[in-house]
Design a protein around this motif. Sequence first.
Motif, PDB file in Angstrom:
ATOM      1  N   MET A   1       0.806  -1.209   0.000  1.00 37.81           N
ATOM      2  CA  MET A   1       0.000   0.000   0.000  1.00 37.81           C
ATOM      3  C   MET A   1       0.853   1.279   0.000  1.00 37.81           C
ATOM      4  SD  MET A   1      -3.232   1.111   0.280  1.00 37.81           S
ATOM      5  CE  MET A   1      -4.370   2.016   1.245  1.00 37.81           C
ATOM      6  N   PRO A   2       1.911   1.354   0.794  1.00 39.76           N
ATOM      7  CA  PRO A   2       2.720   2.579   0.771  1.00 39.76           C
ATOM      8  C   PRO A   2       3.282   2.908  -0.608  1.00 39.76           C
ATOM      9  CG  PRO A   2       3.256   1.314   2.725  1.00 39.76           C
ATOM     10  CD  PRO A   2       2.360   0.443   1.873  1.00 39.76           C
ATOM     11  N   LEU A   3       3.708   1.885  -1.341  1.00 34.88           N
ATOM     12  CA  LEU A   3       4.254   2.137  -2.678  1.00 34.88           C
ATOM     13  C   LEU A   3       3.176   2.718  -3.597  1.00 34.88           C
ATOM     14  CD1 LEU A   3       6.568   1.964  -4.679  1.00 34.88           C
ATOM     15  CD2 LEU A   3       5.846  -0.377  -5.207  1.00 34.88           C
ATOM     16  N   ALA A   4       1.974   2.172  -3.526  1.00 32.82           N
ATOM     17  CA  ALA A   4       0.868   2.688  -4.347  1.00 32.82           C
ATOM     18  C   ALA A   4       0.563   4.140  -3.987  1.00 32.82           C
ATOM     19  CB  ALA A   4      -0.370   1.818  -4.163  1.00 32.82           C
ATOM     20  N   LEU A   5       0.599   4.455  -2.706  1.00 32.02           N
ATOM     21  CA  LEU A   5       0.354   5.838  -2.282  1.00 32.02           C
ATOM     22  C   LEU A   5       1.448   6.783  -2.769  1.00 32.02           C
ATOM     23  CD1 LEU A   5      -0.943   5.287   1.363  1.00 32.02           C
ATOM     24  CD2 LEU A   5      -2.259   6.075  -0.606  1.00 32.02           C
ATOM     25  N   GLN A   6       2.692   6.325  -2.718  1.00 33.27           N
ATOM     26  CA  GLN A   6       3.792   7.157  -3.203  1.00 33.27           C
ATOM     27  C   GLN A   6       3.668   7.402  -4.706  1.00 33.27           C
ATOM     28  OE1 GLN A   6       7.133   4.866  -1.841  1.00 33.27           O
ATOM     29  NE2 GLN A   6       7.226   5.941   0.132  1.00 33.27           N
ATOM     30  N   ILE A   7       3.326   6.357  -5.451  1.00 37.43           N
ATOM     31  CA  ILE A   7       3.148   6.513  -6.900  1.00 37.43           C
ATOM     32  C   ILE A   7       1.965   7.434  -7.183  1.00 37.43           C
ATOM     33  CG2 ILE A   7       2.504   5.287  -9.018  1.00 37.43           C
ATOM     34  CD1 ILE A   7       4.147   2.891  -7.896  1.00 37.43           C
ATOM     35  N   GLY A   8       0.866   7.233  -6.474  1.00 42.66           N
ATOM     36  CA  GLY A   8      -0.308   8.091  -6.651  1.00 42.66           C
ATOM     37  C   GLY A   8       0.010   9.547  -6.372  1.00 42.66           C
ATOM     38  N   ARG A   9       0.762   9.779  -5.329  1.00 44.75           N
ATOM     39  CA  ARG A   9       1.137  11.156  -4.991  1.00 44.75           C
ATOM     40  C   ARG A   9       1.983  11.776  -6.095  1.00 44.75           C
ATOM     41  NH1 ARG A   9       3.900  12.231   0.664  1.00 44.75           N
ATOM     42  NH2 ARG A   9       5.500  10.976  -0.321  1.00 44.75           N
ATOM     43  N   LEU A  10       2.938  11.014  -6.633  1.00 43.85           N
ATOM     44  CA  LEU A  10       3.759  11.520  -7.740  1.00 43.85           C
ATOM     45  C   LEU A  10       2.908  11.833  -8.965  1.00 43.85           C
ATOM     46  CD1 LEU A  10       6.903   9.214  -7.541  1.00 43.85           C
ATOM     47  CD2 LEU A  10       6.788  11.666  -7.059  1.00 43.85           C
ATOM     48  N   VAL A  11       1.960  10.944  -9.268  1.00 44.15           N
ATOM     49  CA  VAL A  11       1.092  11.156 -10.431  1.00 44.15           C
ATOM     50  C   VAL A  11       0.236  12.406 -10.238  1.00 44.15           C
ATOM     51  CG1 VAL A  11      -0.880  10.205 -11.696  1.00 44.15           C
ATOM     52  CG2 VAL A  11       1.074   8.746 -11.157  1.00 44.15           C
ATOM     53  N   PHE A  12      -0.351  12.572  -9.057  1.00 45.14           N
ATOM     54  CA  PHE A  12      -1.182  13.748  -8.810  1.00 45.14           C
ATOM     55  C   PHE A  12      -0.369  15.040  -8.886  1.00 45.14           C
ATOM     56  CE2 PHE A  12      -4.556  10.973  -7.426  1.00 45.14           C
ATOM     57  CZ  PHE A  12      -5.694  11.704  -7.761  1.00 45.14           C
ATOM     58  N   HIS A  13       0.850  15.014  -8.396  1.00 49.85           N
ATOM     59  CA  HIS A  13       1.693  16.213  -8.489  1.00 49.85           C
ATOM     60  C   HIS A  13       2.060  16.520  -9.938  1.00 49.85           C
ATOM     61  CE1 HIS A  13       2.334  17.495  -4.361  1.00 49.85           C
ATOM     62  NE2 HIS A  13       2.269  16.222  -4.030  1.00 49.85           N
ATOM     63  N   ALA A  14       2.356  15.494 -10.711  1.00 48.62           N
ATOM     64  CA  ALA A  14       2.677  15.705 -12.129  1.00 48.62           C
ATOM     65  C   ALA A  14       1.467  16.258 -12.876  1.00 48.62           C
ATOM     66  CB  ALA A  14       3.145  14.395 -12.761  1.00 48.62           C
ATOM     67  N   LEU A  15       0.293  15.698 -12.613  1.00 46.13           N
ATOM     68  CA  LEU A  15      -0.927  16.197 -13.259  1.00 46.13           C
ATOM     69  C   LEU A  15      -1.220  17.632 -12.838  1.00 46.13           C
ATOM     70  CD1 LEU A  15      -3.244  13.060 -13.084  1.00 46.13           C
ATOM     71  CD2 LEU A  15      -2.183  14.054 -15.112  1.00 46.13           C
ATOM     72  N   ASN A  16      -0.955  17.936 -11.582  1.00 50.93           N
ATOM     73  CA  ASN A  16      -1.175  19.301 -11.108  1.00 50.93           C
ATOM     74  C   ASN A  16      -0.263  20.282 -11.832  1.00 50.93           C
ATOM     75  OD1 ASN A  16      -0.391  21.430  -8.568  1.00 50.93           O
ATOM     76  ND2 ASN A  16      -2.552  21.079  -9.002  1.00 50.93           N
ATOM     77  N   LEU A  17       0.986  19.894 -12.046  1.00 45.65           N
ATOM     78  CA  LEU A  17       1.903  20.766 -12.789  1.00 45.65           C
ATOM     79  C   LEU A  17       1.424  20.954 -14.228  1.00 45.65           C
ATOM     80  CD1 LEU A  17       5.389  19.567 -11.495  1.00 45.65           C
ATOM     81  CD2 LEU A  17       4.236  21.737 -11.008  1.00 45.65           C
ATOM     82  N   CYS A  18       0.910  19.886 -14.829  1.00 46.68           N
ATOM     83  CA  CYS A  18       0.359  19.997 -16.194  1.00 46.68           C
ATOM     84  C   CYS A  18      -0.839  20.941 -16.209  1.00 46.68           C
ATOM     85  CB  CYS A  18      -0.053  18.627 -16.714  1.00 46.68           C
ATOM     86  SG  CYS A  18       1.328  17.545 -17.089  1.00 46.68           S
ATOM     87  N   GLU A  19      -1.704  20.822 -15.212  1.00 50.02           N
ATOM     88  CA  GLU A  19      -2.870  21.711 -15.141  1.00 50.02           C
ATOM     89  C   GLU A  19      -2.448  23.169 -14.997  1.00 50.02           C
ATOM     90  OE1 GLU A  19      -6.759  19.824 -13.252  1.00 50.02           O
ATOM     91  OE2 GLU A  19      -5.041  19.674 -11.894  1.00 50.02           O
ATOM     92  N   ILE A  20      -1.437  23.413 -14.189  1.00 53.85           N
ATOM     93  CA  ILE A  20      -0.942  24.781 -14.009  1.00 53.85           C
ATOM     94  C   ILE A  20      -0.366  25.307 -15.327  1.00 53.85           C
ATOM     95  CG2 ILE A  20       0.837  26.171 -12.867  1.00 53.85           C
ATOM     96  CD1 ILE A  20       0.348  24.370 -10.370  1.00 53.85           C
ATOM     97  N   ALA A  21       0.374  24.468 -16.030  1.00 52.04           N
ATOM     98  CA  ALA A  21       0.938  24.878 -17.316  1.00 52.04           C
ATOM     99  C   ALA A  21      -0.165  25.185 -18.326  1.00 52.04           C
ATOM    100  CB  ALA A  21       1.872  23.793 -17.856  1.00 52.04           C
ATOM    101  N   PHE A  22      -1.164  24.306 -18.420  1.00 52.68           N
ATOM    102  CA  PHE A  22      -2.266  24.539 -19.354  1.00 52.68           C
ATOM    103  C   PHE A  22      -3.078  25.771 -18.961  1.00 52.68           C
ATOM    104  CE2 PHE A  22      -1.814  20.017 -20.689  1.00 52.68           C
ATOM    105  CZ  PHE A  22      -1.640  20.259 -22.036  1.00 52.68           C
ATOM    106  N   ALA A  23      -3.310  25.957 -17.667  1.00 53.23           N
ATOM    107  CA  ALA A  23      -4.051  27.136 -17.215  1.00 53.23           C
ATOM    108  C   ALA A  23      -3.297  28.413 -17.582  1.00 53.23           C
ATOM    109  CB  ALA A  23      -4.293  27.074 -15.706  1.00 53.23           C
TER     110      ALA A  23
END
Length: 121
Positions: A1-23
Amino acid sequence: MPLALQIGRLVFHALNLCEIAFASGILLLAILGGSDERSKRCWLVAAGILLVQTLMLFLVLDSRTQAVIDGVDVGDSPFHTIYIVLELAKLLALVFLAHSQLREYRVRLLNAAGVKSGSGS
């Protein structure tokens, strides 16, 4: 479970950066293209939601995720539900923005072709 949470957190941060760039790109296009008021309002709503998610919710959710990774029982919280509701609101704002921009583009094309756009439908 911790590994999945770490990967999920990385994915959400990457998507957030993409959203900021697109915005940022949409803002630049809106400024350069002279968007109408409806488009600007839609963009402001979506950007405001993104700002709340980035500066408030991500901080809370990150700390909760780290606590779970560290083995702490964090219990229930409304933050994931709030995040989902804000995502849906942001999606609606972006759909209205796209609709408004397509309508504006159509009017510009018709005007350039010398055709009257009618009632704006």
